[in-house]
Write a protein that holds these residues in place. Structure first.
Motif, mmCIF file in Angstrom:
data_model
loop_
_atom_site.group_PDB
_atom_site.id
_atom_site.type_symbol
_atom_site.label_atom_id
_atom_site.label_comp_id
_atom_site.label_asym_id
_atom_site.label_seq_id
_atom_site.Cartn_x
_atom_site.Cartn_y
_atom_site.Cartn_z
ATOM 1 N N ILE A 81 0.860 -1.094 0.114
ATOM 2 C CA ILE A 81 -0.082 -0.056 -0.022
ATOM 3 C C ILE A 81 0.887 1.345 -0.006
ATOM 4 O O ILE A 81 2.046 1.135 0.434
ATOM 5 C CB ILE A 81 -1.039 0.187 1.203
ATOM 6 C CG1 ILE A 81 0.028 -0.168 2.672
ATOM 7 C CG2 ILE A 81 -2.022 -0.760 1.182
ATOM 8 C CD1 ILE A 81 -0.863 0.310 3.864
ATOM 9 N N ARG A 82 0.249 2.418 -0.543
ATOM 10 C CA ARG A 82 0.957 3.606 -0.478
ATOM 11 C C ARG A 82 0.316 4.458 0.549
ATOM 12 O O ARG A 82 -0.659 4.657 0.849
ATOM 13 C CB ARG A 82 0.853 4.160 -1.679
ATOM 14 C CG ARG A 82 1.877 3.766 -2.607
ATOM 15 C CD ARG A 82 2.197 4.952 -3.639
ATOM 16 N NE ARG A 82 3.114 4.615 -4.810
ATOM 17 C CZ ARG A 82 2.579 4.196 -6.081
ATOM 18 N NH1 ARG A 82 1.340 4.600 -6.273
ATOM 19 N NH2 ARG A 82 3.171 3.926 -6.978
ATOM 20 N N VAL A 83 1.335 4.910 1.569
ATOM 21 C CA VAL A 83 0.806 5.539 2.699
ATOM 22 C C VAL A 83 1.536 7.125 2.579
ATOM 23 O O VAL A 83 2.433 7.120 2.645
ATOM 24 C CB VAL A 83 1.216 4.725 4.030
ATOM 25 C CG1 VAL A 83 0.776 5.650 5.099
ATOM 26 C CG2 VAL A 83 0.178 3.669 4.008
ATOM 27 N N GLU A 84 0.662 7.984 2.830
ATOM 28 C CA GLU A 84 1.163 9.314 2.986
ATOM 29 C C GLU A 84 1.364 9.712 4.526
ATOM 30 O O GLU A 84 0.290 9.840 5.196
ATOM 31 C CB GLU A 84 0.219 10.164 2.387
ATOM 32 C CG GLU A 84 1.080 11.853 2.340
ATOM 33 C CD GLU A 84 -0.267 12.637 1.567
ATOM 34 O OE1 GLU A 84 -1.197 12.311 1.204
ATOM 35 O OE2 GLU A 84 0.221 13.701 1.716
ATOM 36 N N LYS A 85 2.412 10.150 4.715
ATOM 37 C CA LYS A 85 2.858 10.724 6.164
ATOM 38 C C LYS A 85 2.439 12.252 5.975
ATOM 39 O O LYS A 85 3.262 12.835 5.447
ATOM 40 C CB LYS A 85 4.118 10.511 6.776
ATOM 41 C CG LYS A 85 4.343 10.571 8.115
ATOM 42 C CD LYS A 85 5.582 9.799 8.632
ATOM 43 C CE LYS A 85 5.723 10.003 10.085
ATOM 44 N NZ LYS A 85 6.886 9.281 10.395
ATOM 45 N N GLN A 127 -4.913 10.804 12.236
ATOM 46 C CA GLN A 127 -4.340 12.211 11.991
ATOM 47 C C GLN A 127 -2.855 12.015 11.538
ATOM 48 O O GLN A 127 -2.201 13.135 11.633
ATOM 49 C CB GLN A 127 -4.336 12.950 13.404
ATOM 50 C CG GLN A 127 -5.868 13.357 13.443
ATOM 51 C CD GLN A 127 -6.243 13.269 15.056
ATOM 52 O OE1 GLN A 127 -5.230 13.224 15.781
ATOM 53 N NE2 GLN A 127 -7.317 13.877 15.547
ATOM 54 N N GLU A 128 -2.331 11.119 11.656
ATOM 55 C CA GLU A 128 -0.755 10.986 10.901
ATOM 56 C C GLU A 128 -0.771 10.322 9.466
ATOM 57 O O GLU A 128 0.137 10.914 8.814
ATOM 58 C CB GLU A 128 -0.188 10.238 11.918
ATOM 59 C CG GLU A 128 0.234 10.631 13.206
ATOM 60 C CD GLU A 128 1.711 10.839 13.279
ATOM 61 O OE1 GLU A 128 2.125 11.045 14.686
ATOM 62 O OE2 GLU A 128 2.556 10.234 12.802
ATOM 63 N N TYR A 129 -1.458 9.415 9.310
ATOM 64 C CA TYR A 129 -1.349 8.753 7.954
ATOM 65 C C TYR A 129 -2.551 8.723 7.405
ATOM 66 O O TYR A 129 -3.579 8.520 7.625
ATOM 67 C CB TYR A 129 -0.829 7.293 8.362
ATOM 68 C CG TYR A 129 0.741 7.055 8.714
ATOM 69 C CD1 TYR A 129 0.773 6.951 10.300
ATOM 70 C CD2 TYR A 129 1.607 7.094 8.133
ATOM 71 C CE1 TYR A 129 2.014 6.757 10.894
ATOM 72 C CE2 TYR A 129 2.811 7.125 8.785
ATOM 73 C CZ TYR A 129 2.867 6.860 10.078
ATOM 74 O OH TYR A 129 4.030 6.642 10.635
ATOM 75 N N ARG A 130 -2.257 8.619 5.920
ATOM 76 C CA ARG A 130 -3.456 8.710 4.867
ATOM 77 C C ARG A 130 -3.159 7.576 4.000
ATOM 78 O O ARG A 130 -1.916 7.574 3.355
ATOM 79 C CB ARG A 130 -3.573 10.052 4.150
ATOM 80 C CG ARG A 130 -4.828 9.731 3.308
ATOM 81 C CD ARG A 130 -4.643 10.464 2.208
ATOM 82 N NE ARG A 130 -4.296 11.851 2.284
ATOM 83 C CZ ARG A 130 -4.978 12.846 2.293
ATOM 84 N NH1 ARG A 130 -6.349 12.663 1.801
ATOM 85 N NH2 ARG A 130 -4.619 14.121 2.690
ATOM 86 N N VAL A 131 -3.978 6.621 3.850
ATOM 87 C CA VAL A 131 -3.600 5.572 3.043
ATOM 88 C C VAL A 131 -4.304 5.975 1.689
ATOM 89 O O VAL A 131 -5.348 6.137 1.484
ATOM 90 C CB VAL A 131 -4.567 3.997 3.473
ATOM 91 C CG1 VAL A 131 -4.298 2.992 2.437
ATOM 92 C CG2 VAL A 131 -4.157 3.645 4.913
ATOM 93 N N CYS A 132 -3.173 5.733 0.817
ATOM 94 C CA CYS A 132 -3.578 6.523 -0.404
ATOM 95 C C CYS A 132 -4.024 5.451 -1.416
ATOM 96 O O CYS A 132 -5.025 5.709 -2.313
ATOM 97 C CB CYS A 132 -2.499 7.178 -1.231
ATOM 98 S SG CYS A 132 -1.694 8.306 -0.075
#
Lengths: 255, 415
Positions: free
Chosen positions: B271-275, B339-344
């Motif tokens: 998965i791609r995760v945005e910090k 509030q820290e990571y968003r799973v893109c």
């Protein structure tokens, strides 16, 4: 509800009531056909994707060929032998199979192909014919063992059995070959010694030797009928038995 | 000479057929191609099945790979030889003689036929009969007082062609066995590969040199169930320019120069995760929970807490658990977790099966021929002879199928 109709219709099993039994066989064939057509229209694909549908298709084909044969031979002997088979098939399909297996689900990707129609229908038609033909051979052996008087019936049984199996054999060939071509299109290998493929080949080999056995010099109808009986058993292993093994590319209808 | 006699004997051929059938049945009962440990566990040496079937016997006889053992291949080879020899010795001569004018010149010759009749004292019957035979579409040869007619030569030739097509199929599959190969690749989109990873290679195989790039992979759903998988592939030449591009799906392979590429399976790689604070994108790998269940798991570590994310099938939603295994929530792709990571994004990969088989053309030809000729073999081949001498008139006939039909025709002729 419709299910119960067919079962009551297929219990025709005697030689006495001619016209009524003929009409009933005809009607039960129509009902089988109607079920298949309704499923076809409703789901958008040819109704041959799970065990239930294939059993209904088989029952339809056997009753169809039965009607043809009775018309051609004008004898009710075949009917009285075949009808129990149809009865058991529809009974098994409708009452014994769990409801989940009877439902029509959408096709998995590997079944979405035009080959589905050709391959499975060829196989089922050939099964129907070969079942009828080899059943006649079994009855031949019975008559031979218990009722040694009537040579005429024996000869006729043998002749019918031969001709019906002769007619069903090319269907089996076509079915196996179309299955191989489909497998090659879908999975890249036209023969992978899958249990069902293997047993279909064995069925083919046994019936091929039955057909050729007439040319052997020491031939007599009895040994040919024994071969046909083996063919009958092997056919059922091929159709239903391999489902219990649960492996391979054909495990769509397990219990 | 003795050997040839045995080989062409029909009973021998039937025995070989049945032997192949029995051997094949063993192959479906005993699991094939498993490792030695499997057989030792299931067919133990100290408790053999039926008293003598244990793993040693199985491995010695080659029953773990029946369809490739030398004796099975030998059986197939013998079947091929038997077919060839039977075709050459029995059936070709018949083919030649069916074109000869086999006039029957004597009374005696007629006695051997299943149908014959002797008509006396009728002078004009010959012309009447000729007319009737012509109407039945026979090819007629006539020589003074002798007539020979035949109909349906196709029915005579077809059985020969049936055996011939079986031989073609056997030859084709032998060639294929020596030269084909299969390979597998599991790749995400954007990746590009050569043919490596062969699963099985024949003795004379040459790996072709082509480059393939996976452009995209997606699925289509119908009524909430997976309907079909698609991969879009391009074949590139050695300089990177695209030679061919096609979208393949499960029953729709890509064909290029005898190499076929099939859509077989799929997998989720990561998965791609945005910090969010750093504004950077990380890729986390996914691990499969159970090979058949199509679920994957990965972990995200926060400053204080650890989260487990579970992805099931190819869905856009996933489940979030804390580090004790308690279920927290169900989330969508694109949403923020804590509030820290968003799973893109999820990164699926497609499974491709590559196959090279130059014998397919031969095999398909054999199949087609077999299908056609098996059907045509049921056409009857009928022959008629007429011989008359003074007041005696002989008429005889024979056929190889549909004897009842001939009887009826005979009766009609005589009327």
């Amino acid at each position: 509800a419709m299910i119960l109709y067919w079962i009551s219709l297929s219990i025709v099993n005697n030689k006495i009531i001619n016209l009524i039994s003929k009409i009933l066989i005809f009607l039960s064939n129509l009902f089988f056909g109607a079920t298949l057509c309704i499923r076809w229209l409703k789901n958008g694909y040819f109704p041959l994707s799970n065990l239930y549908e294939s059993l209904i298709f088989l029952a339809w084909s056997i009753s169809f060929f039965l009607i043809l044969l009775e018309y051609k031979t004008k004898s009710r002997l075949i009917g009285s032998i075949i009808l129990p088979v149809i009865f058991f098939l529809s009974f098994f399909a409708s009452l014994t199979l769990p409801i989940d297996m009877q439902k029509s689900l959408s096709l998995v990707p590997s079944l979405q192909s035009n080959w589905l129609m050709m391959h499975v229908s060829m196989m089922m038609l050939s099964y129907a014919l070969l079942i009828i033909g080899s059943l006649l051979s079994i009855i031949y052996l019975f008559f031979l063992m218990f009722k040694q008087k009537n040579n005429f019936i024996l000869e006729i049984l043998d002749l019918w059995s031969y001709r019906i199996i002769c007619f069903g054999f090319p269907f089996l060939t076509l079915g196996i070959l179309s299955g191989a071509v489909w497998a090659n299109e879908a999975w890249g290998s036209y023969w992978s010694w899958d249990p069902k493929e293997t047993w279909a080949l064995i069925t083919w080999l046994v019936f091929a030797s039955y057909l050729h056995s007439r040319l052997v010099k020491g031939w007599n109808p009895k040994s040919a009928s024994i071969l046909a009986t083996f063919g009958f058993l092997i056919l059922w292993v091929c159709y239903l038995g391999v489902n219990f093994l649960g492996k391979g590319l054909h495990s769509y209808g397990w219990i | 000479r003795q050997i040839i006699k045995i080989l062409t004997d029909l009973k021998f051929a039937l025995a070989v057929l049945l032997a192949i059938a029995i051997a094949s049945s063993f192959g479906s009962v005993i699991e094939q191609d498993e490792n030695i440990l499997f057989y030792q566990q299931n067919y133990p040496l100290d408790k053999p099945i039926y008293g003598f079937i244990n793993s040693n016997l199985i491995l010695f006889l080659g029953l773990d790979h029946i369809y490739r053992t030398w004796w099975f291949l030998l059986l197939l080879f013998i079947l091929g030889i038997s077919l060839i020899s039977c075709t050459i010795t029995r059936q070709f001569p018949v083919l030649k003689s069916s074109k000869d004018y086999l006039f029957k010149k004597e009374k005696k010759a007629f006695f051997n036929l299943p149908f014959f009749v002797n008509i006396k004292n009728n002078y004009y019957i010959r012309e009447i009969l000729l007319l009737k035979i012509q109407k039945l579409n026979f090819y007629i040869y006539q020589n003074k007082n002798l007539i020979y007619g035949y109909k349906g030569l196709v029915g005579r030739i077809s059985p020969i062609l049936v055996h011939f097509s079986l031989i073609i199929i056997l030859i084709g599959s032998s060639i294929g066995a020596f030269q084909n190969f299969k390979a597998q690749e599991v790749l995400p989109k954007g990746e590009f590969f050569h043919i490596q990873n062969p699963i099985r290679v024949g003795w004379f195989t040459k790996l072709p040199n082509i480059n393939i790039r996976v452009n995209d992979f997606w699925e289509k759903k119908k009524k909430k169930k997976i309907h079909q998988f698609y991969s879009n592939l391009s074949i590139l030449d050695n300089y990177g320019t695209e030679i061919k591009e096609q979208t393949i799906s499960v029953n729709n392979p890509l064909r290029y120069k005898n190499v076929d590429i099939y859509q077989s399976d799929w997998n989720l790689l990561g998965i791609r995760v945005e910090k969010i604070k750093e504004n950077k994108i990380y890729e986390f790998p996914l691990f499969s929970l159970n090979k058949t269940s199509r679920s994957w798991i990965t972990w995200i570590k926060d400053n204080e807490k650890n989260y487990s994310l579970i992805f099931d099938q190819l869905r856009q939603t996933f489940l979030v658990y804390d580090d004790k295994g308690n279920f927290l929530k169900e989330s969508n792709l694109g949403q923020i977790i804590n509030q820290e990571y968003r799973v893109c994004d999820i990164l699926p990969s497609t499974g491709l099966l590559l196959k090279y088989d130059p014998s397919i053309g031969i095999i398909y030809f054999g199949f087609g021929l077999l299908m056609v000729t098996t059907g045509l073999s049921y056409l009857p081949y009928t022959q008629l002879w007429v011989f008359h001498q003074h007041k005696n008139f002989w008429l005889g006939g024979i056929t190889n199928r549909g004897k009842i039909q001939l009887e009826i025709e005979f009766e009609n002729l005589l009327r």
